[in-house]
Design a protein around this motif. Structure first.
Motif, PDB file in Angstrom:
ATOM      1  N   ALA A  21      20.841  23.330  14.389  1.00 38.38           N
ATOM      2  CA  ALA A  21      20.952  24.744  14.734  1.00 38.38           C
ATOM      3  C   ALA A  21      22.078  24.979  15.740  1.00 38.38           C
ATOM      4  O   ALA A  21      22.751  26.009  15.704  1.00 38.38           O
ATOM      5  CB  ALA A  21      19.624  25.262  15.288  1.00 38.38           C
ATOM      6  N   GLU A  24      25.406  25.462  14.133  1.00 32.42           N
ATOM      7  CA  GLU A  24      25.503  26.734  13.408  1.00 32.42           C
ATOM      8  C   GLU A  24      26.030  27.851  14.311  1.00 32.42           C
ATOM      9  O   GLU A  24      26.410  28.911  13.815  1.00 32.42           O
ATOM     10  CB  GLU A  24      24.152  27.114  12.797  1.00 32.42           C
ATOM     11  CG  GLU A  24      23.729  26.188  11.667  1.00 32.42           C
ATOM     12  CD  GLU A  24      24.802  26.035  10.589  1.00 32.42           C
ATOM     13  OE1 GLU A  24      25.344  27.044  10.126  1.00 32.42           O
ATOM     14  OE2 GLU A  24      25.112  24.876  10.238  1.00 32.42           O
ATOM     15  N   LYS A  42      32.816  21.010  12.845  1.00 40.70           N
ATOM     16  CA  LYS A  42      31.364  20.884  12.990  1.00 40.70           C
ATOM     17  C   LYS A  42      30.875  19.438  13.003  1.00 40.70           C
ATOM     18  O   LYS A  42      29.956  19.101  13.735  1.00 40.70           O
ATOM     19  CB  LYS A  42      30.645  21.669  11.887  1.00 40.70           C
ATOM     20  CG  LYS A  42      30.645  23.158  12.131  1.00 40.70           C
ATOM     21  CD  LYS A  42      29.749  23.860  11.137  1.00 40.70           C
ATOM     22  CE  LYS A  42      29.609  25.328  11.485  1.00 40.70           C
ATOM     23  NZ  LYS A  42      28.632  26.013  10.649  1.00 40.70           N
TER      24      LYS A  42
END
Length: 107
Positions: A21, A24, A42
């Motif tokens: 999470a 994100e 990422k």
């Protein structure tokens, strides 16, 4: 303290060690600067936060948040298993399309 939704999620996912999470909150090509190192994208950011969580078990307590245009600064007390804990750090956020495009952690 009332935080924008994105910043609240950033803090919550750090404090619960939810690296999935957490990433994100970032754009695909986001850049993070922390402890003299740069992490881009990422995959690198996820590796960095997972290693930092394992090593430091850090938790953030927001003290102040200021936003101007596409930049925000979160000042937070960070405690964990590192020398000098707790410490007040600044999280300089570069925002793009409602998510974090850059993060620079400073004292």
């Amino acid at each position: 303290m009332e935080l924008p939704q994105l910043v609240a999620k950033f803090v919550e996912t750090q404090n619960t060690y939810d690296s999935g999470a957490y990433i994100e909150c970032f754009t695909e090509n986001a850049i993070v600067h922390d402890e003299g190192k740069t992490h881009t994208g990422k995959a690198e950011i996820r590796q960095w936060i997972e290693e930092a969580n394992e090593k430091y078990k850090s938790v953030m307590k927001p003290l102040r948040y200021e936003e101007s245009g596409s930049n925000g600064v979160l000042t937070a007390e960070v405690s964990g298993t590192f020398p000098g804990s707790p410490i007040v750090l600044k999280f300089h956020l570069g925002l793009k399309d409602g998510i974090i495009d850059s993060l620079n952690v400073t004292e």
